[in-house]
Design a protein around this motif. Structure first.
Motif, PDB file in Angstrom:
ATOM      1  N   ILE A  73      -2.061 -11.868  -7.662  1.00  0.00           N
ATOM      2  CA  ILE A  73      -0.864 -11.235  -8.243  1.00  0.00           C
ATOM      3  C   ILE A  73      -1.302 -10.110  -9.192  1.00  0.00           C
ATOM      4  CG2 ILE A  73       1.132 -11.589  -9.760  1.00  0.00           C
ATOM      5  CD1 ILE A  73       1.597 -13.015  -7.175  1.00  0.00           C
ATOM      6  N   LYS A  74      -2.332 -10.409  -9.976  1.00  0.00           N
ATOM      7  CA  LYS A  74      -2.866  -9.402 -10.910  1.00  0.00           C
ATOM      8  C   LYS A  74      -3.428  -8.209 -10.137  1.00  0.00           C
ATOM      9  CE  LYS A  74      -5.774  -9.049 -15.045  1.00  0.00           C
ATOM     10  NZ  LYS A  74      -6.761  -9.745 -15.907  1.00  0.00           N
ATOM     11  N   LEU A  75      -4.078  -8.484  -9.012  1.00  0.00           N
ATOM     12  CA  LEU A  75      -4.619  -7.411  -8.164  1.00  0.00           C
ATOM     13  C   LEU A  75      -3.492  -6.501  -7.670  1.00  0.00           C
ATOM     14  CD1 LEU A  75      -6.964  -6.136  -6.476  1.00  0.00           C
ATOM     15  CD2 LEU A  75      -6.387  -7.769  -4.670  1.00  0.00           C
ATOM     16  N   ILE A  76      -2.388  -7.102  -7.216  1.00  0.00           N
ATOM     17  CA  ILE A  76      -1.235  -6.321  -6.735  1.00  0.00           C
ATOM     18  C   ILE A  76      -0.731  -5.398  -7.841  1.00  0.00           C
ATOM     19  CG2 ILE A  76       1.193  -6.482  -6.018  1.00  0.00           C
ATOM     20  CD1 ILE A  76       0.427  -9.167  -4.623  1.00  0.00           C
ATOM     21  N   LYS A  77      -0.559  -5.956  -9.039  1.00  0.00           N
ATOM     22  CA  LYS A  77      -0.042  -5.166 -10.176  1.00  0.00           C
ATOM     23  C   LYS A  77      -0.997  -4.036 -10.552  1.00  0.00           C
ATOM     24  CE  LYS A  77       2.458  -8.868 -12.611  1.00  0.00           C
ATOM     25  NZ  LYS A  77       2.390  -9.725 -13.818  1.00  0.00           N
ATOM     26  N   ASN A  78      -2.282  -4.381 -10.693  1.00  0.00           N
ATOM     27  CA  ASN A  78      -3.274  -3.381 -11.121  1.00  0.00           C
ATOM     28  C   ASN A  78      -3.455  -2.271 -10.089  1.00  0.00           C
ATOM     29  OD1 ASN A  78      -3.556  -5.088 -13.267  1.00  0.00           O
ATOM     30  ND2 ASN A  78      -5.750  -5.401 -13.075  1.00  0.00           N
ATOM     31  N   ALA A  79      -3.460  -2.656  -8.810  1.00  0.00           N
ATOM     32  CA  ALA A  79      -3.633  -1.662  -7.745  1.00  0.00           C
ATOM     33  C   ALA A  79      -2.426  -0.731  -7.674  1.00  0.00           C
ATOM     34  CB  ALA A  79      -3.850  -2.356  -6.408  1.00  0.00           C
ATOM     35  N   SER A  80      -1.241  -1.292  -7.887  1.00  0.00           N
ATOM     36  CA  SER A  80      -0.018  -0.485  -7.887  1.00  0.00           C
ATOM     37  C   SER A  80      -0.072   0.569  -8.990  1.00  0.00           C
ATOM     38  CB  SER A  80       1.198  -1.397  -8.074  1.00  0.00           C
ATOM     39  OG  SER A  80       2.381  -0.644  -8.135  1.00  0.00           O
ATOM     40  N   LYS A  81      -0.514   0.162 -10.176  1.00  0.00           N
ATOM     41  CA  LYS A  81      -0.624   1.098 -11.310  1.00  0.00           C
ATOM     42  C   LYS A  81      -1.740   2.114 -11.078  1.00  0.00           C
ATOM     43  CE  LYS A  81       2.412   0.174 -14.577  1.00  0.00           C
ATOM     44  NZ  LYS A  81       2.242  -0.761 -15.689  1.00  0.00           N
ATOM     45  N   LYS A  82      -2.867   1.640 -10.561  1.00  0.00           N
ATOM     46  CA  LYS A  82      -4.015   2.534 -10.389  1.00  0.00           C
ATOM     47  C   LYS A  82      -3.708   3.646  -9.393  1.00  0.00           C
ATOM     48  CE  LYS A  82      -8.947   2.763  -9.496  1.00  0.00           C
ATOM     49  NZ  LYS A  82      -9.228   3.467 -10.749  1.00  0.00           N
ATOM     50  N   LEU A  84      -0.687   4.402  -8.246  1.00  0.00           N
ATOM     51  CA  LEU A  84       0.652   4.950  -8.493  1.00  0.00           C
ATOM     52  C   LEU A  84       1.561   4.806  -7.274  1.00  0.00           C
ATOM     53  CD1 LEU A  84      -0.500   8.166 -10.398  1.00  0.00           C
ATOM     54  CD2 LEU A  84       0.372   6.048 -11.414  1.00  0.00           C
ATOM     55  N   VAL A  85       1.438   3.666  -6.604  1.00  0.00           N
ATOM     56  CA  VAL A  85       2.276   3.404  -5.431  1.00  0.00           C
ATOM     57  C   VAL A  85       3.158   2.186  -5.702  1.00  0.00           C
ATOM     58  CG1 VAL A  85       0.623   4.433  -3.827  1.00  0.00           C
ATOM     59  CG2 VAL A  85       0.529   1.992  -4.275  1.00  0.00           C
ATOM     60  N   PRO A  86       4.275   2.041  -4.983  1.00  0.00           N
ATOM     61  CA  PRO A  86       5.234   0.968  -5.269  1.00  0.00           C
ATOM     62  C   PRO A  86       4.632  -0.429  -5.153  1.00  0.00           C
ATOM     63  CG  PRO A  86       6.189   2.592  -3.785  1.00  0.00           C
ATOM     64  CD  PRO A  86       4.742   2.925  -3.894  1.00  0.00           C
ATOM     65  N   ILE A  87       5.006  -1.286  -6.087  1.00  0.00           N
ATOM     66  CA  ILE A  87       4.528  -2.674  -6.071  1.00  0.00           C
ATOM     67  C   ILE A  87       5.043  -3.401  -4.827  1.00  0.00           C
ATOM     68  CG2 ILE A  87       6.462  -3.617  -7.442  1.00  0.00           C
ATOM     69  CD1 ILE A  87       4.273  -5.379  -8.863  1.00  0.00           C
ATOM     70  N   SER A  88       6.193  -2.960  -4.303  1.00  0.00           N
ATOM     71  CA  SER A  88       6.750  -3.578  -3.092  1.00  0.00           C
ATOM     72  C   SER A  88       5.805  -3.422  -1.909  1.00  0.00           C
ATOM     73  CB  SER A  88       8.101  -2.941  -2.750  1.00  0.00           C
ATOM     74  OG  SER A  88       7.945  -1.562  -2.462  1.00  0.00           O
ATOM     75  N   GLU A  89       5.099  -2.292  -1.849  1.00  0.00           N
ATOM     76  CA  GLU A  89       4.205  -2.028  -0.715  1.00  0.00           C
ATOM     77  C   GLU A  89       2.815  -2.616  -0.951  1.00  0.00           C
ATOM     78  OE1 GLU A  89       6.202  -0.792   1.733  1.00  0.00           O
ATOM     79  OE2 GLU A  89       7.509  -1.032  -0.004  1.00  0.00           O
ATOM     80  N   MET A  90       2.358  -2.607  -2.207  1.00  0.00           N
ATOM     81  CA  MET A  90       1.070  -3.237  -2.521  1.00  0.00           C
ATOM     82  C   MET A  90       1.147  -4.742  -2.274  1.00  0.00           C
ATOM     83  SD  MET A  90      -1.451  -1.366  -3.247  1.00  0.00           S
ATOM     84  CE  MET A  90      -1.987   0.226  -3.813  1.00  0.00           C
ATOM     85  N   GLY A  91       2.296  -5.339  -2.620  1.00  0.00           N
ATOM     86  CA  GLY A  91       2.477  -6.772  -2.396  1.00  0.00           C
ATOM     87  C   GLY A  91       2.404  -7.130  -0.926  1.00  0.00           C
ATOM     88  N   LYS A  92       2.915  -6.246  -0.103  1.00  0.00           N
ATOM     89  CA  LYS A  92       2.934  -6.474   1.346  1.00  0.00           C
ATOM     90  C   LYS A  92       1.524  -6.455   1.943  1.00  0.00           C
ATOM     91  CE  LYS A  92       5.358  -4.516   5.360  1.00  0.00           C
ATOM     92  NZ  LYS A  92       6.175  -3.367   5.807  1.00  0.00           N
ATOM     93  N   LEU A  93       0.638  -5.612   1.368  1.00  0.00           N
ATOM     94  CA  LEU A  93      -0.703  -5.431   1.929  1.00  0.00           C
ATOM     95  C   LEU A  93      -1.555  -6.696   1.876  1.00  0.00           C
ATOM     96  CD1 LEU A  93      -1.654  -1.918   0.476  1.00  0.00           C
ATOM     97  CD2 LEU A  93      -1.229  -2.463   2.872  1.00  0.00           C
ATOM     98  N   ILE A  94      -1.282  -7.557   0.909  1.00  0.00           N
ATOM     99  CA  ILE A  94      -2.144  -8.730   0.712  1.00  0.00           C
ATOM    100  C   ILE A  94      -1.834  -9.849   1.708  1.00  0.00           C
ATOM    101  CG2 ILE A  94      -0.851 -10.144  -0.963  1.00  0.00           C
ATOM    102  CD1 ILE A  94      -3.509 -10.033  -2.674  1.00  0.00           C
TER     103      ILE A  94
END
Length: 761
Positions: A73-82, A84-94
């Motif tokens: 979950i922390k990876l999703i949040k940090n990657a989204s911020k790093k 600058l892409v939507p958390i909705s799409e980063m969450g999907k990648l995992i």
């Protein structure tokens, strides 16, 4: 009631959304929700406080327990911020590919009270109701009363049992037996292949036909046996390390959870070092993730891993494998049934149970950066995972990126160097000046053709690198100078002679070659430039009787075709292999004695700040395919033979190129001395793309961002796949939290690329 923040997949949203549920749930569980009157899948990011406004209920809980941990979950949040892409799409990648016909939610009846006679898919169940909302309400009640349960249905992979033929008698003993000519051919073939082959190979290589009785006869005489592949007891194939390799292995193990950059020349045995390190982690029941840049590297890499670790469960994960098998691999990895996972960049997200180490091979490769849809850098994701999950990360390359070299020089990561090859010396690189050397054709110099002929006569192989596929790079009118371009993209068509078609290598559109210029009507159209198809045609004029193998994405489209091509290359005997970048990455064929690089200047002349770094890396990597077991040679054709750049390449002096290029980057404030952010607005209407880019630029201009901000301009390709494009370039120390909020509040779709390996997007 409990309240949860949910990242809703496929909505391109930077915010999480609050939903409620009557039972306690955990972060990492996937749920079905009603989002703007559409049913969507999402993942719980966190529990939250009760809200003083109406909150929708979660319609259905898909996972009865979380499949990902808090670290993920922390990876999703940090990657989204790093990035600058939507958390909705980063969450999907995992999570695994959720194609509706491959992975389905299945309702399993547990009691006759359910009125469901046998397990059915959720979509089938929905058909019994007027709305999905009503269906989910009834289903939720049955789940609560424990009369049904939900399962994720994973389409099972049908594994064909492969038969292995093993030679049981010594070849001398066999000579005393009375066997047919077909039997002798079989025995000789198995003997050449170290006494063991797959049965299908005999038919594929036309050693015998499927109707032949030769195998039955050989079995009766006790000469061979045929068993299932699973029954073969393999001994690990262990290579004895050199003293230098042992030294680096011990350093890596001593460094524990630190990040190591294994910087070694091609053929220096980097892979063998991390195999030995892997052994130590596997003994402790830790799992290993290996990321490689290209699908084309998978067959030979998997083969090496299986030989070294025959008793371990190995999973393979990349986009050429169908989604049902990838989904099964994902679940196997999460449940701890896979010891070693090998994959391309998307595999870096897999929440592998008991993960102990990530290895990124060929870390310099641009393919590790994703440009499509959601952009991210797999190397940077691995850095995040190493930090969050406290695991080992090894980066390996003969030509590391400037980013990693700078980190190593500053002591942020450990630099481990291998300067010599294990079995032989580095190949001699000869720079051929195209301005002076005699040419036989406008592709080949006389010297190159003579050297190719010499190698083939010595029963060895030649590798020829061409930057592009196709026959000609473009078609031009000899009267008005019009270049035939794709209607969807502002790029020229590539001509493919075999199919007699023009193809766009960006959007894939094809069209017939016109009889005349569409602008002025002139019937004389001229082909310019060349690709792999034309190179092969040219070679056939001089080497008609020799085997010529072409490797590019026009002729190799599937994983099976790739495997066949590698099998063909591995066969003993003379051959010419012609290919694009596909052949530059990790290709390890022992009898390649000569490498020819045709158009060395092409990438060097690209209008971007990374051209020197990438061209140096490309040339050194291609050159590294030569002479893996005995000293080889490289011929490099260029119009700039006098430049320092080619002098350093000739000397295999990548360090000097890095040193000079880092000075340039620092001087002009390019990565790795600053961050580079490219934002692209695209729209079918030219005016809309321009308007949105200008609007966003003005928002940024009115903020105190302390960065260099360049006005909206057309990128090198102003129109792509029917979309007009404008870009904003930002350079400097970017405040990711601030930019994240600005982008979120603007609330219009844009394509964002942080520190892309190329600006020609």
């Amino acid at each position: 009631m409990y309240y949860y923040e949910i990242a809703v997949f496929g909505t391109y949203t930077y915010d999480t959304f609050t939903y409620t549920y009557e039972e306690k749930l955990s972060p990492g569980q996937r749920v079905l929700i009603d989002f703007r009157n559409q049913q969507k899948l999402g993942v719980i990011i966190s529990e939250t406080d009760e809200k003083n406004y109406n909150v929708k209920e979660i319609e259905l809980v898909v996972d009865y327990k979380p499949l990902i941990k808090n670290e993920h979950i922390k990876l999703i949040k940090n990657a989204s911020k790093k990035f600058l892409v939507p958390i909705s799409e980063m969450g999907k990648l995992i999570f695994p590919p959720a194609s509706s016909d491959k992975i389905k939610i299945k309702i399993i009846p547990k009691s006759p009270l359910s009125n469901i006679e046998k397990p059915i898919f959720l979509n089938e169940y929905y058909r019994k109701f007027k709305t999905k909302k009503a269906a989910n309400k009834a289903l939720k009640k049955m789940i609560k009363e424990n009369i049904v349960e939900l399962n994720i249905h994973i389409k099972k992979e049908l594994k064909k049992k492969r038969k292995v033929v093993i030679l049981k008698k010594d070849i001398i003993e066999v000579l005393n037996e009375k066997i047919s000519n077909s039997g002798i051919k079989v025995v000789n073939y198995i003997n050449e292949k170290n006494n063991k082959i797959y049965e299908n190979e005999l038919y594929e290589q036309k050693i015998i036909s499927r109707s032949s009785t030769a195998l039955k006869t050989l079995i009766k005489k006790g000469i061979i046996e045929i068993i299932d592949e699973e029954e073969v007891n393999e001994e690990p194939f262990i290579v004895e390390l050199t003293d230098k390799q042992k030294e680096l292995k011990e350093k890596i193990l001593k460094n524990k959870d630190e990040i190591d950059l294994l910087y070694g020349v091609t053929g220096s045995g980097k892979t063998e070092i991390f195999f030995e390190v892997m052994e130590e982690y596997l003994i402790k029941n830790k799992k290993i993730m290996i990321i490689i840049p290209e699908i084309s590297l998978t067959p030979q890499f998997v083969s090496r891993i299986k030989k070294r670790f025959p008793a371990k469960n190995i999973g393979v994960y990349h986009s050429s494998i169908n989604s049902s098998i990838r989904t099964k691999t994902w679940y196997d990895a999460v449940n701890g049934n896979i010891d070693i996972i090998i994959g391309t960049r998307s595999a870096v997200w897999i929440p592998l149970k008991d993960l102990g180490m990530i290895i990124i091979d060929e870390e310099h490769d641009q393919s590790l950066y994703q440009f499509d849809q959601i952009s991210y850098d797999a190397v940077e994701i691995a850095y995040l995972r190493a930090k969050i999950e406290k695991i080992k990360l090894i980066l390996s390359s003969a030509t590391p990126t400037l980013r990693e070299m700078k980190k190593a020089y500053k002591g942020e990561i450990n630099l481990l160097e291998l300067k010599e090859r294990v079995f032989t010396e580095m190949p001699d690189i000869e720079v051929i000046d195209l301005k002076k050397e005699e040419k036989v054709s406008w592709i080949f110099t006389k010297k190159v053709l003579e050297e190719i002929n010499k190698i083939l006569k010595n029963n060895k192989k030649v590798l020829i690198f061409s930057p592009t596929k196709g026959y000609a790079n473009y078609l031009i009118c000899t009267n008005c100078g019009n270049v035939l371009k794709c209607d969807n993209c502002d790029v020229s068509y590539t001509y493919h002679r075999y199919e007699n078609k023009l193809k766009c290598h960006y959007c894939g559109i094809e069209k017939k070659v016109p009889n005349s210029c569409p602008v002025c009507g002139n019937p004389e159209l001229q082909l310019r430039g060349y690709g792999t198809e034309r190179v092969v045609n040219e070679l056939l004029k001089f080497f008609l009787s020799n085997k010529i193998i072409r490797m590019d994405r026009e002729v190799i489209k599937t994983h099976e075709e790739l495997n066949k091509a590698f099998e063909e290359i591995k066969k003993e005997g003379p051959a010419i292999i012609v290919g694009t970048k596909m052949i530059t990455k990790g290709l390890d064929i022992e009898d390649i004695k000569l490498v020819v690089i045709l158009d060395s200047d092409r990438y060097l002349n690209f209008p971007e700040y990374t051209s020197q770094e990438h061209t140096a890396s490309l040339l050194i990597q291609v050159a590294g395919r030569s002479g893996r077991k005995e000293k080889g040679k490289v011929l490099l054709q260029t119009f700039k033979s006098e430049s320092d750049f080619f002098k350093f390449v000739k000397e295999h002096n990548y360090d000097k190129i890095v040193e000079l290029e880092l000075k340039n980057r620092e001087k002009y404030k390019y990565p790795p001395y600053s961050e580079l952010l490219m934002i692209i607005f695209s729209n079918p209407k030219f005016e809309t793309a321009l308007k949105e880019s200008e609007e966003f630029f003005n928002i940024l201009k009115n903020k105190d961002l302390n960065v260099e901000l360049l006005e909206p301009t057309e990128p090198l390709i102003p129109k792509l796949r029917g979309q007009y494009r404008y870009q904003i370039v930002i350079k400097g120390n970017i405040d990711h939290d601030e930019f994240y909020e600005i982008i979120k509040n603007y609330n219009k779709k844009m394509h964002i690329f942080l520190n892309p390996p190329t600006t020609l997007i």
